[in-house]
Design an enzyme around this catalytic site. Structure first.
Site, PDB file in Angstrom:
ATOM      1  N   GLN A 253       0.821  -1.216   0.000  1.00  0.00           N
ATOM      2  CA  GLN A 253       0.000   0.000   0.000  1.00  0.00           C
ATOM      3  C   GLN A 253       0.850   1.259   0.000  1.00  0.00           C
ATOM      4  O   GLN A 253       0.446   2.298  -0.522  1.00  0.00           O
ATOM      5  CB  GLN A 253      -0.947  -0.016   1.209  1.00  0.00           C
ATOM      6  CG  GLN A 253      -1.949  -1.146   1.188  1.00  0.00           C
ATOM      7  CD  GLN A 253      -2.829  -1.105  -0.050  1.00  0.00           C
ATOM      8  OE1 GLN A 253      -3.571  -0.141  -0.281  1.00  0.00           O
ATOM      9  NE2 GLN A 253      -2.763  -2.145  -0.875  1.00  0.00           N
ATOM     10  N   HIS A 256       1.461   3.227  -3.247  1.00  0.00           N
ATOM     11  CA  HIS A 256       0.453   4.072  -3.896  1.00  0.00           C
ATOM     12  C   HIS A 256       0.970   5.488  -4.111  1.00  0.00           C
ATOM     13  O   HIS A 256       0.671   6.119  -5.119  1.00  0.00           O
ATOM     14  CB  HIS A 256      -0.825   4.120  -3.054  1.00  0.00           C
ATOM     15  CG  HIS A 256      -1.801   3.040  -3.387  1.00  0.00           C
ATOM     16  ND1 HIS A 256      -2.684   3.133  -4.433  1.00  0.00           N
ATOM     17  CD2 HIS A 256      -2.041   1.848  -2.810  1.00  0.00           C
ATOM     18  CE1 HIS A 256      -3.424   2.038  -4.487  1.00  0.00           C
ATOM     19  NE2 HIS A 256      -3.051   1.238  -3.515  1.00  0.00           N
ATOM     20  N   GLU A 321      -8.421   3.752   6.293  1.00  0.00           N
ATOM     21  CA  GLU A 321      -9.128   3.234   5.115  1.00  0.00           C
ATOM     22  C   GLU A 321      -9.094   1.699   5.064  1.00  0.00           C
ATOM     23  O   GLU A 321     -10.130   1.035   4.980  1.00  0.00           O
ATOM     24  CB  GLU A 321      -8.456   3.830   3.883  1.00  0.00           C
ATOM     25  CG  GLU A 321      -8.955   3.303   2.558  1.00  0.00           C
ATOM     26  CD  GLU A 321      -8.135   3.818   1.397  1.00  0.00           C
ATOM     27  OE1 GLU A 321      -8.651   3.783   0.267  1.00  0.00           O
ATOM     28  OE2 GLU A 321      -6.973   4.244   1.602  1.00  0.00           O
ATOM     29  N   HIS A 322      -7.905   1.131   5.067  1.00  0.00           N
ATOM     30  CA  HIS A 322      -7.734  -0.318   5.023  1.00  0.00           C
ATOM     31  C   HIS A 322      -7.191  -0.795   6.365  1.00  0.00           C
ATOM     32  O   HIS A 322      -6.169  -0.283   6.825  1.00  0.00           O
ATOM     33  CB  HIS A 322      -6.725  -0.737   3.943  1.00  0.00           C
ATOM     34  CG  HIS A 322      -7.033  -0.235   2.574  1.00  0.00           C
ATOM     35  ND1 HIS A 322      -6.318   0.788   1.976  1.00  0.00           N
ATOM     36  CD2 HIS A 322      -7.967  -0.626   1.672  1.00  0.00           C
ATOM     37  CE1 HIS A 322      -6.800   1.005   0.761  1.00  0.00           C
ATOM     38  NE2 HIS A 322      -7.799   0.157   0.553  1.00  0.00           N
ATOM     39  N   ASP A 355      -8.241  -4.014  -3.398  1.00  0.00           N
ATOM     40  CA  ASP A 355      -7.900  -2.992  -4.395  1.00  0.00           C
ATOM     41  C   ASP A 355      -8.192  -3.453  -5.809  1.00  0.00           C
ATOM     42  O   ASP A 355      -8.629  -2.657  -6.648  1.00  0.00           O
ATOM     43  CB  ASP A 355      -6.406  -2.651  -4.307  1.00  0.00           C
ATOM     44  CG  ASP A 355      -6.072  -1.736  -3.148  1.00  0.00           C
ATOM     45  OD1 ASP A 355      -7.003  -1.169  -2.552  1.00  0.00           O
ATOM     46  OD2 ASP A 355      -4.872  -1.591  -2.851  1.00  0.00           O
ATOM     47  N   HIS A 415     -48.918  26.305   8.344  1.00  0.00           N
ATOM     48  CA  HIS A 415     -48.931  24.855   8.461  1.00  0.00           C
ATOM     49  C   HIS A 415     -50.189  24.400   9.210  1.00  0.00           C
ATOM     50  O   HIS A 415     -50.845  23.425   8.826  1.00  0.00           O
ATOM     51  CB  HIS A 415     -47.694  24.370   9.227  1.00  0.00           C
ATOM     52  CG  HIS A 415     -46.422  24.427   8.464  1.00  0.00           C
ATOM     53  ND1 HIS A 415     -45.853  25.600   8.052  1.00  0.00           N
ATOM     54  CD2 HIS A 415     -45.587  23.426   8.038  1.00  0.00           C
ATOM     55  CE1 HIS A 415     -44.719  25.339   7.409  1.00  0.00           C
ATOM     56  NE2 HIS A 415     -44.536  24.036   7.379  1.00  0.00           N
TER      57      HIS A 415
END
Length: 436
Positions: A253, A256, A321-322, A355, A415
């Protein structure tokens, strides 16, 4: 919570060479304003400026798409179809979990719910450092399963060339139009519309800092999936974890981007130290070490926890995230943890599966957003709407009385009168203001 660090992040701070950082919001705002004003002409200007790309038409014709797909290796096409089948299968299960319904809450009073798809979606598939064709699966396939009738796919040229595999992925996923167009100019064109690109209702897909900022500025004018930041990975490991596996998955990861944090929380000092050593060793042969090495070196962390309960609590604080669980009983994390974009359980399951191929969506919350949202899923492309129908006159009258009292408690006379009128018509209530 006190933490013991075997390795702590040391983010790079601004130096004299970066004393004048790029003003991303201002640049993005200028591009959007120009495209809003000048349409296709501005799109072309920025495509030339940022991508050196100025074809006769940014939109691919059906014939061009067929020709491009025909050049993609058969094995790649087969793999795209297999991955998209996995994504489609999971998205279909998600869609089936969302039910339209109608209930009678009291005699003659019916309330209902419908899940209606967004009518047009713009799917952005990045292509700067890597051709992320998997993003086509995650955005276009999921939108189509939701029932979106029109999906526009945009992906940038890579070094002046059309990314053929990405075009194939967009086409096979079901994109109705495909544009070879990248960056803010693509996102803005989809969001505001131009002479040749129809305006969409919703934007989906990851991208760099400029794309993320464009989505932020356009949110409200169109819907968006997430405010996505750099990829994050966190691994929780006990003393049974294999440090070589841990190191491999952290670096998978970290590659990335140079701003992708990779964190290990472990109950074993031995696992932590060996993982760090394996990371250093693997970086010597990893072809993306120029990127992964920077992110691991600057943003990588190894935290020592006294036990797994503490490890899970620390992991929830990160809200990454992961989150990968490499422990003897990985499913324990389903009950112990709350804050994550996606959970990957056990050594036989890696984040890279999510992924690239397993079928769950890889567009996930970052920068702590997992505390309040999940990732992209079929429900993001649906609008859950309600309807009401009162079929019983007496019930309408009783609701009118209740509405009158409730509205006047809030000083909403208009109303209240809507309620009064039903109480008058159906129950005979007398109100001085009713003079037909």
């Amino acid at each position: 919570m006190t933490r013991t660090y075997l390795k702590k992040a040391t983010p790079v701070t601004a130096t004299a060479t970066t004393s004048s950082p790029v003003d991303v919001p201002a640049i993005v705002r200028s591009v959007i304003d120009d495209i809003r004003r000048d349409g296709d002409a501005a799109v072309r200007t920025y495509s030339v400026k940022f991508d050196k790309w100025s074809p006769a038409s940014f939109k691919l014709s059906a014939a061009e798409i067929d020709d491009i797909v025909a050049t993609v290796p058969q094995q790649t096409l087969n793999d795209i179809r297999t991955v998209q089948a996995n994504v489609r299968r999971f998205a279909e299960a998600q869609r089936e979990s969302l039910k339209d319904f109608e209930i009678e809450t009291s005699p003659g009073v019916f309330l209902g719910q419908r899940n209606n798809p967004v009518q047009s979606v713009g799917a952005y598939v990045p292509g700067g450092r890597y051709p992320l064709l998997a993003s086509a699966h995650m955005t276009v396939v999921t939108a189509k399963v939701a029932g979106v009738p029109h999906v526009v796919g945009c992906t940038p040229p890579i070094r002046g060339e059309i990314p053929k595999a990405t075009v194939a992925a967009l086409h096979l996923a079901g994109a109705d139009e495909i544009f070879i167009l990248g960056g803010v100019q693509a996102v803005a064109a989809m969001a505001v519309g131009t002479q040749t690109m129809r305006k969409v209702d919703f934007l989906a897909g990851p991208g760099n800092a400029f794309v993320a900022e464009a989505k932020r500025q356009l949110f409200g004018e169109v819907g968006i999936d997430l405010f996505a930041g750099p990829t994050e990975v966190l691994i929780v490991a006990d003393d049974k974890a294999d440090p070589f596996v841990v190191a491999t998955d952290l670096l998978s990861q970290a590659e990335h981007g140079p701003d992708s944090p990779a964190v290990l929380i472990t109950t074993s000092e031995d696992v932590g130290l060996k993982t760090m050593a394996y990371c250093d060793e693997q970086l010597k042969t990893l072809c993306t070490a120029d990127i992964a090495g920077v992110s691991w070196g600057n943003l990588g962390e190894v935290v020592l926890a006294k036990d797994l309960d503490e490890a899970y609590r620390i992991a929830d604080e990160y809200a990454f995230e992961h989150v990968q669980i490499l422990t003897e009983n990985p499913r324990e994390a389903l009950d112990k943890m709350s804050h994550y974009g996606a959970l990957f359980l056990g050594a036989q399951t890696c984040v890279s599966y999510g992924d690239k191929c397993i079928g769950t969506n890889h567009v996930l919350p970052t920068r702590g957003a997992a505390r309040y949202t999940g990732g992209l899923w079929v429900g993001k492309f649906l609008r859950t709407v309600t309807y009401q129908e009162v079929r019983n006159a007496e019930a309408s009258g009783e609701l009118g009385r209740l509405c009158g009292r409730a509205a006047r408690a809030e000083l909403f006379e208009g109303h209240a009168r809507s309620g009064d009128l039903r109480a008058h018509d159906h129950l005979g209530d007398d109100h001085d203001w009713i003079k037909r």
